[in-house]
Design an enzyme around this catalytic site. Structure first.
Site, mmCIF file in Angstrom:
data_model
loop_
_atom_site.group_PDB
_atom_site.id
_atom_site.type_symbol
_atom_site.label_atom_id
_atom_site.label_comp_id
_atom_site.label_asym_id
_atom_site.label_seq_id
_atom_site.Cartn_x
_atom_site.Cartn_y
_atom_site.Cartn_z
ATOM 1 N N GLN A 115 96.789 48.650 23.713
ATOM 2 C CA GLN A 115 95.988 50.169 23.366
ATOM 3 C C GLN A 115 95.876 49.807 25.439
ATOM 4 O OE1 GLN A 115 92.642 50.225 21.261
ATOM 5 N NE2 GLN A 115 94.258 51.681 19.433
ATOM 6 N N LYS A 164 86.344 46.772 29.277
ATOM 7 C CA LYS A 164 85.394 46.566 27.834
ATOM 8 C C LYS A 164 84.512 45.248 28.719
ATOM 9 C CE LYS A 164 85.899 44.425 23.119
ATOM 10 N NZ LYS A 164 87.066 44.275 22.247
ATOM 11 N N MET A 475 100.960 86.026 18.286
ATOM 12 C CA MET A 475 101.043 86.251 19.506
ATOM 13 C C MET A 475 103.061 86.250 20.561
ATOM 14 S SD MET A 475 100.216 88.395 22.667
ATOM 15 C CE MET A 475 98.804 88.049 22.568
HETATM 16 C C1 LIG Z 1 98.111 74.170 22.135
HETATM 17 C C2 LIG Z 1 99.317 75.320 21.723
HETATM 18 N N1 LIG Z 1 100.251 75.619 21.366
HETATM 19 C C3 LIG Z 1 101.383 76.273 21.882
HETATM 20 C C4 LIG Z 1 100.681 77.506 22.469
HETATM 21 C C5 LIG Z 1 101.793 78.660 22.876
HETATM 22 N N2 LIG Z 1 100.790 79.855 21.658
HETATM 23 C C6 LIG Z 1 100.344 80.848 22.366
HETATM 24 S S1 LIG Z 1 99.658 82.112 21.232
HETATM 25 C C7 LIG Z 1 100.596 81.635 19.419
HETATM 26 C C8 LIG Z 1 100.485 81.712 18.959
HETATM 27 C C9 LIG Z 1 99.383 81.779 18.047
HETATM 28 O O1 LIG Z 1 99.405 81.910 16.893
HETATM 29 P P1 LIG Z 1 97.984 81.640 15.503
HETATM 30 O O2 LIG Z 1 97.083 80.849 16.251
HETATM 31 O O3 LIG Z 1 98.017 82.228 14.568
HETATM 32 O O4 LIG Z 1 97.208 83.095 16.407
HETATM 33 P P2 LIG Z 1 97.583 84.523 16.297
HETATM 34 O O5 LIG Z 1 98.628 84.861 17.315
HETATM 35 O O6 LIG Z 1 98.215 84.762 14.800
HETATM 36 O O7 LIG Z 1 96.562 86.310 16.281
HETATM 37 C C10 LIG Z 1 101.239 80.345 20.902
HETATM 38 C C11 LIG Z 1 102.077 79.495 19.682
HETATM 39 C C12 LIG Z 1 99.476 78.383 22.924
HETATM 40 N N3 LIG Z 1 99.498 78.235 23.409
HETATM 41 N N4 LIG Z 1 98.655 76.143 22.444
#
Ligand SMILES: Cc1ncc(C[n+]2csc(CCOP(=O)(O)OP(=O)(O)O)c2C)c(N)n1
Length: 575
Positions: A115, A164, A475
């Site tokens: 670790q 540690k 999105m």
């Molecule tokens: C940790 C992370 N992984 C991927 C993304 C890319 N990303 C931006 S918005 C999105 C979709 C989000 O989907 P959801 O949580 O269902 O929300 P919605 O857009 O449908 O409101 C993604 C995958 C990100 N911003 N953060």
């Protein structure tokens, strides 16, 4: 003469001396001496999270809501690396955060011990400062140093790595420095290099007096610098309309006649058009990032820029600046106000009013974001803090909720970290125990950190969770619709029954499928004394409008879908 204490005890004492009352963490081998000492210090409340990423986000939420330094703790190796996304999130949004990690004993350093990771090296680009403590004699001073660095100037995360055996070493300790607020700007105690000259204020006031189409753009620095009153005086004295960036939301009351809205990629058309027509932009505590400016070459080409910003390296980084005023937003505005004469902007405000377009109704069903957020506002009597996740719902929450009180909108702006809302909201609740705190997530982001429901139950942290379930990573799906020929690759997402899942954790849950259920359900969730979850089953292919396509300028918004999309695919069900 001081007492003999172990490094672990000194760590606890030094945290108390820094005014720390809550830490979020997770134990493990290399941090065990610290956890052994912790029960001797009941002034330090420890919240056991279910994943170290959540510890960092919760500390971040606590810091943003309280204005104090957030603290998270993890063991070496995987514990430390699990903090990384949370540290990067805090770094991008300037949250003062101290991350304490256990490290393998000094004799094992550099031997690929069990670790062992070089967490200092890993986090170097995403911290303001990091320090490996190699001698117990330095430990207390190191704690006080990292707290000072986290809060001073432009705030941000720091990391303290403690082997540690250093935690177990004994030495004499007689107490450290008293808690100090730390200095926010370079100009607080007397003039020093980098502070604006009196002539710079005169020049800024002259530009403000002469401008015909001025705008104020308020960013996160207004909130971090507690400069609400000064911003309001500047706006009201000059009649200059105020735009608030994503992280500047709630820096200026949304019901104020001078408030215009949010700029940038999903900003309102009239806001972006005002920027493009402006002849002066007064940017306060923001960095003109690409989500705000769109294509820089086409950004506000007719505008001179006055940039008020704590970090001198931001001045001129993204946009050319006529006058840069380096310092804390409150301090700079107070000085600027001494030079600014009253004026009005009626003609310009009339022109902007003519830019306003009717809102494109992206939702056809009764379960619209406006309806949900309006009901949320009414149910909490405007007295709540909203913590949003990342995605379409984040934009609706930014644009449709009416924020009236300072610092009541918290989100991951710079890094855009999905999974932020739920753990960050736990920190916000601990900082603001007297008001409801909503964590609003999409069905994607909620599934990234839903394990924290267990933390809420064990630690009695009453987060109110709202999940906007559209069956997609919305999105990204929206981008696929517009820019990838509707190829919905890896964006349909299956969800469990959230209400029943919450109930499995001992949390009441509701599923809302129709508009008329919204109000009563929200009131029931708020009335429950503890965490609660409401799932809103929203339209699958609703979009956030307007939208500036990537690489385009603010003058090229997409305002609606053309042509009308075919009916959505059925929601995903498990194979
Ligand atoms: C940790 C992370 N992984 C991927 C993304 C890319 N990303 C931006 S918005 C999105 C979709 C989000 O989907 P959801 O949580 O269902 O929300 P919605 O857009 O449908 O409101 C993604 C995958 C990100 N911003 N953060």
């Amino acid at each position: 003469m001081g007492e003999q204490l172990t490094g672990a005890q000194i760590l606890c004492r030094a945290l108390l001396e820094e005014g720390v009352d809550v830490l979020f963490g997770y134990p493990g081998g290399a941090i065990m001496p610290f956890y052994h000492a912790l029960p001797e210090y009941p002034g330090l409340r420890h919240v056991l999270v279910r994943h170290e990423q959540a510890a960092a986000h919760a500390a971040d939420g606590y810091a943003r809501a309280s204005g104090r330094v957030g603290v998270c703790v993890a063991t070496s190796g995987p514990g430390a690396t699990n903090l990384v996304t949370g540290i990067a999130t805090a770094h991008m949004d300037n949250t003062p955060l101290v991350a304490i990690t256990g490290q393998v004993s000094r004799a094992m350093l550099g031997r690929d011990a069990f670790q062992e990771t070089d967490i200092i090296g890993i986090t170097q680009p995403i911290t303001k400062h990091s320090r490996l403590v190699e001698d117990v004699e330095e430990l207390a001073e190191a704690v006080h140093e990292v707290f000072a660095v986290a809060r001073e100037g432009r705030p941000g995360p720091v990391l303290l790595d403690v082997p540690k055996d250093v935690q177990g070493q004994k030495t004499e300790y007689s107490g450290g420095p008293a808690v100090g607020p730390g200095s926010r700007g370079p100009c607080g105690d007397g003039r020093s290099a980098g502070c604006p000259t009196p002539m710079a204020f005169v020049e800024a006031a002259r530009l403000i007096a002469r401008a015909e189409r001025p705008l104020i753009m308020a960013g996160h620095g207004v909130i971090l610098g507690d400069a609400y009153a000064e911003l309001r005086i500047l706006a009201e004295r000059t009649g200059i309309p105020v735009i608030t960036t994503l992280l500047g939301i709630s820096a200026f009351p949304e019901s104020h006649p001078l408030h215009l809205g949010m700029p940038g990629m999903h900003g309102e058309v009239h806001v972006n058009r005002a920027i493009q027509q402006a002849d002066l932009i007064i940017g306060i505590g923001l960095r003109f990032d690409d989500r705000v400016t769109g294509n820089l070459a086409g950004f506000a080409r007719g505008a001179k820029v006055i940039h008020i910003e704590l970090d001198a390296s931001e001045i001129g980084k993204n946009v050319p600046v006529a006058v840069g005023l380096v310092g804390d937003a409150g301090e700079i505005l107070r000085e600027l106000l001494q030079a600014v004469e009253p004026r009005g902007c009626d003609a310009w405000r009339g022109e902007i009013a003519s830019f306003v377009r009717p809102r494109v109704e992206a939702f056809k069903s009764g379960l619209s974001p406006e309806g949900i957020l309006g009901a949320m506002d009414a149910a909490s009597a405007g007295r709540c803090t909203i913590v949003s996740d990342v995605g379409q719902h984040q934009m609706w929450v930014a644009k449709l909720f009416r924020y009236q009180r300072p610092n009541t909108h918290i989100t991951s702006g710079g890094l855009g970290t999905m999974g932020f809302a739920v753990p960050a909201a736990m920190g916000v609740v601990l900082a603001r125990p007297d008001e409801p705190v909503w964590a609003i997530s999409g069905d994607g982001g909620f599934q990234m950190n839903l394990q924290e429901m267990a933390t809420m139950v064990q630690e009695r942290i009453p987060v109110k969770m709202a999940v906007f379930n559209n069956g997609y990573l919305g999105m990204v799906r929206q981008w696929q619709q517009f820019f990838h020929g509707r190829r919905y690759s890896a964006t349909p997402i299956w969800s469990p029954d959230y209400a029943r899942l919450a109930e499995a954790y001992g949390i009441p849950g509701w599923r809302v499928e129709r508009g008329e259920q919204v109000d009563g359900t929200l009131r029931a969730a708020l009335a429950h004394d503890g965490p609660a979850l409401v799932e809103f089953v929203i339209e699958q292919e609703a979009n956030v409008f307007p939208m500036i396509p990537p690489g385009a300028s603010l003058s090229e918004p997409i305002e609606s879908e053309e042509p009308a999309p075919p009916p959505p695919a059925p929601r995903l069900v498990p194979a």
